[in-house]
Design a protein around this motif. Structure first.
Motif, PDB file in Angstrom:
ATOM      1  N   THR A 111       0.700  -1.181  -0.049  1.00 27.19           N
ATOM      2  CA  THR A 111      -0.039   0.032   0.055  1.00 27.19           C
ATOM      3  C   THR A 111       0.919   1.362   0.092  1.00 27.19           C
ATOM      4  O   THR A 111       0.404   2.346   0.090  1.00 27.19           O
ATOM      5  N   GLY A 112       2.149   1.176  -0.158  1.00 24.73           N
ATOM      6  CA  GLY A 112       2.877   2.210  -0.393  1.00 24.73           C
ATOM      7  C   GLY A 112       3.600   2.403   1.257  1.00 24.73           C
ATOM      8  O   GLY A 112       4.275   3.529   1.592  1.00 24.73           O
ATOM      9  N   ARG A 113       3.143   1.642   2.181  1.00 24.79           N
ATOM     10  CA  ARG A 113       3.714   1.458   3.628  1.00 24.79           C
ATOM     11  C   ARG A 113       4.081  -0.004   3.839  1.00 24.79           C
ATOM     12  O   ARG A 113       3.695  -0.696   3.782  1.00 24.79           O
ATOM     13  N   ALA A 114       5.588   0.054   4.221  1.00 27.79           N
ATOM     14  CA  ALA A 114       6.075  -1.105   4.440  1.00 27.79           C
ATOM     15  C   ALA A 114       5.272  -2.049   5.693  1.00 27.79           C
ATOM     16  O   ALA A 114       5.033  -1.095   6.716  1.00 27.79           O
ATOM     17  N   MET A 115       5.009  -3.226   5.785  1.00 28.22           N
ATOM     18  CA  MET A 115       4.623  -4.037   7.029  1.00 28.22           C
ATOM     19  C   MET A 115       6.002  -4.490   7.607  1.00 28.22           C
ATOM     20  O   MET A 115       6.288  -5.511   7.115  1.00 28.22           O
ATOM     21  N   LYS A 116       6.182  -3.877   8.618  1.00 25.48           N
ATOM     22  CA  LYS A 116       7.216  -4.436   9.557  1.00 25.48           C
ATOM     23  C   LYS A 116       6.911  -5.665  10.301  1.00 25.48           C
ATOM     24  O   LYS A 116       5.800  -6.108  10.599  1.00 25.48           O
ATOM     25  N   GLY A 117       7.935  -6.677  10.029  1.00 26.99           N
ATOM     26  CA  GLY A 117       7.780  -8.079  10.365  1.00 26.99           C
ATOM     27  C   GLY A 117       7.710  -9.106   9.271  1.00 26.99           C
ATOM     28  O   GLY A 117       7.537 -10.068   9.429  1.00 26.99           O
ATOM     29  N   TYR A 118       7.194  -8.344   8.173  1.00 26.14           N
ATOM     30  CA  TYR A 118       6.980  -9.112   6.854  1.00 26.14           C
ATOM     31  C   TYR A 118       8.106  -8.708   5.663  1.00 26.14           C
ATOM     32  O   TYR A 118       8.383  -7.775   5.732  1.00 26.14           O
ATOM     33  N   VAL A 119       8.601 -10.059   5.043  1.00 22.55           N
ATOM     34  CA  VAL A 119       9.489  -9.622   3.940  1.00 22.55           C
ATOM     35  C   VAL A 119       9.211 -10.513   2.875  1.00 22.55           C
ATOM     36  O   VAL A 119       8.396 -11.549   3.038  1.00 22.55           O
ATOM     37  N   PHE A 120       9.572 -10.133   1.706  1.00 22.99           N
ATOM     38  CA  PHE A 120       9.418 -10.699   0.252  1.00 22.99           C
ATOM     39  C   PHE A 120      10.886 -11.303  -0.148  1.00 22.99           C
ATOM     40  O   PHE A 120      11.738 -10.664   0.197  1.00 22.99           O
ATOM     41  N   ILE A 121      11.032 -12.606  -0.274  1.00 24.86           N
ATOM     42  CA  ILE A 121      12.299 -13.110  -0.735  1.00 24.86           C
ATOM     43  C   ILE A 121      11.810 -13.490  -2.349  1.00 24.86           C
ATOM     44  O   ILE A 121      11.002 -14.478  -2.515  1.00 24.86           O
ATOM     45  N   ASP A 122      12.985 -12.979  -3.214  1.00 26.29           N
ATOM     46  CA  ASP A 122      12.600 -13.240  -4.619  1.00 26.29           C
ATOM     47  C   ASP A 122      13.355 -14.579  -4.809  1.00 26.29           C
ATOM     48  O   ASP A 122      13.869 -15.289  -4.244  1.00 26.29           O
ATOM     49  N   ALA A 123      12.729 -15.048  -5.994  1.00 24.89           N
ATOM     50  CA  ALA A 123      13.039 -16.398  -6.436  1.00 24.89           C
ATOM     51  C   ALA A 123      14.580 -16.706  -6.494  1.00 24.89           C
ATOM     52  O   ALA A 123      14.871 -17.971  -6.038  1.00 24.89           O
ATOM     53  N   ASP A 124      15.351 -15.833  -6.720  1.00 21.46           N
ATOM     54  CA  ASP A 124      16.759 -16.088  -6.794  1.00 21.46           C
ATOM     55  C   ASP A 124      17.270 -16.204  -5.204  1.00 21.46           C
ATOM     56  O   ASP A 124      18.259 -17.049  -4.932  1.00 21.46           O
ATOM     57  N   GLY A 125      16.591 -16.037  -4.476  1.00 17.08           N
ATOM     58  CA  GLY A 125      17.007 -16.203  -2.717  1.00 17.08           C
ATOM     59  C   GLY A 125      16.547 -17.495  -2.232  1.00 17.08           C
ATOM     60  O   GLY A 125      16.556 -18.047  -1.120  1.00 17.08           O
ATOM     61  N   LEU A 126      15.650 -18.338  -3.217  1.00 18.08           N
ATOM     62  CA  LEU A 126      15.069 -19.634  -2.775  1.00 18.08           C
ATOM     63  C   LEU A 126      15.773 -20.676  -3.759  1.00 18.08           C
ATOM     64  O   LEU A 126      14.973 -21.658  -4.074  1.00 18.08           O
ATOM     65  N   ASP A 127      16.863 -20.517  -4.410  1.00 15.55           N
ATOM     66  CA  ASP A 127      17.082 -21.709  -5.418  1.00 15.55           C
ATOM     67  C   ASP A 127      17.560 -22.776  -4.747  1.00 15.55           C
ATOM     68  O   ASP A 127      17.282 -23.954  -5.613  1.00 15.55           O
ATOM     69  N   THR A 128      17.888 -22.999  -3.590  1.00 12.52           N
ATOM     70  CA  THR A 128      18.243 -24.463  -2.827  1.00 12.52           C
ATOM     71  C   THR A 128      17.067 -24.610  -1.769  1.00 12.52           C
ATOM     72  O   THR A 128      16.440 -23.754  -1.406  1.00 12.52           O
ATOM     73  N   GLU A 129      17.086 -26.058  -1.555  1.00 11.64           N
ATOM     74  CA  GLU A 129      16.245 -26.343  -0.521  1.00 11.64           C
ATOM     75  C   GLU A 129      16.540 -25.866   0.759  1.00 11.64           C
ATOM     76  O   GLU A 129      15.757 -25.577   1.586  1.00 11.64           O
ATOM     77  N   GLU A 130      18.123 -25.611   0.988  1.00  8.75           N
ATOM     78  CA  GLU A 130      18.505 -25.252   2.259  1.00  8.75           C
ATOM     79  C   GLU A 130      17.991 -23.582   2.440  1.00  8.75           C
ATOM     80  O   GLU A 130      17.551 -23.368   3.314  1.00  8.75           O
ATOM     81  N   GLN A 131      18.245 -22.960   1.270  1.00  7.13           N
ATOM     82  CA  GLN A 131      17.592 -21.507   1.374  1.00  7.13           C
ATOM     83  C   GLN A 131      15.996 -21.465   1.955  1.00  7.13           C
ATOM     84  O   GLN A 131      15.656 -20.614   2.589  1.00  7.13           O
ATOM     85  N   LEU A 132      15.219 -22.288   0.925  1.00  7.40           N
ATOM     86  CA  LEU A 132      13.779 -22.123   1.334  1.00  7.40           C
ATOM     87  C   LEU A 132      13.678 -22.653   2.891  1.00  7.40           C
ATOM     88  O   LEU A 132      12.733 -22.049   3.599  1.00  7.40           O
ATOM     89  N   ALA A 133      14.182 -23.902   3.300  1.00  6.18           N
ATOM     90  CA  ALA A 133      13.921 -24.292   4.294  1.00  6.18           C
ATOM     91  C   ALA A 133      14.438 -23.215   5.607  1.00  6.18           C
ATOM     92  O   ALA A 133      13.767 -23.164   6.719  1.00  6.18           O
ATOM     93  N   PHE A 134      15.547 -22.515   5.425  1.00  7.61           N
ATOM     94  CA  PHE A 134      15.759 -21.391   6.313  1.00  7.61           C
ATOM     95  C   PHE A 134      14.816 -20.360   6.538  1.00  7.61           C
ATOM     96  O   PHE A 134      14.553 -19.933   7.444  1.00  7.61           O
ATOM     97  N   TRP A 135      13.949 -20.009   5.365  1.00  6.24           N
ATOM     98  CA  TRP A 135      13.204 -18.838   5.442  1.00  6.24           C
ATOM     99  C   TRP A 135      11.841 -19.802   6.276  1.00  6.24           C
ATOM    100  O   TRP A 135      11.228 -19.039   6.846  1.00  6.24           O
ATOM    101  N   ILE A 136      11.503 -20.807   5.831  1.00  6.48           N
ATOM    102  CA  ILE A 136      10.221 -21.537   6.382  1.00  6.48           C
ATOM    103  C   ILE A 136      10.580 -21.689   7.937  1.00  6.48           C
ATOM    104  O   ILE A 136       9.522 -21.226   8.719  1.00  6.48           O
TER     105      ILE A 136
END
Length: 115
Positions: free
Chosen positions: A72-97
């Protein structure tokens, strides 16, 4: 495609491998994963939406492929987006989960709508 179905498959594998009880709901053109009746994380287009809380939030924003969640033009603190490039490996995905699962017990439930 409203959201990345391959990412959905990968997330489901991680959660089932950890024996996590979850419910996936289609919301706002994406997919939201509920754990203990609380929004834990989701998929918006090709991005992973992570509910990580405010303690880890500033550190997450310093990481590659991580952006503030801003609808909405205002950041929601405590929430982030991770781009697809940051989820290439299963380890990266498991880290964020795991970051989301770690925060989930501290997260507030949304109020139930009464009928």
């Amino acid at each position: 495609m409203a959201y990345d179905t391959y990412l959905e498959e990968r997330i489901t594998r991680v959660l089932k491998g950890k024996n996590i009880v979850f419910n996936a709901k289609k919301m706002m053109g994406g997919l939201c994963y509920m754990v203990d009746d609380k929004m834990c994380f989701g998929i918006v287009k090709e991005q992973f939406m992570a509910r990580i809380g405010t303690d880890f939030y500033p550190f997450a924003l310093e990481m590659n492929h991580v952006n503030e969640m801003n609808f909405t033009g205002r950041a929601m603190k405590g929430y982030v987006f991770i781009d697809a490039d940051g989820l290439d490996t299963e380890e990266q995905l498991a880290f964020w989960i795991q970051k989301c699962l770690d925060f989930n017990p501290l997260a507030k439930s949304s109020k139930k709508k009464r009928s």
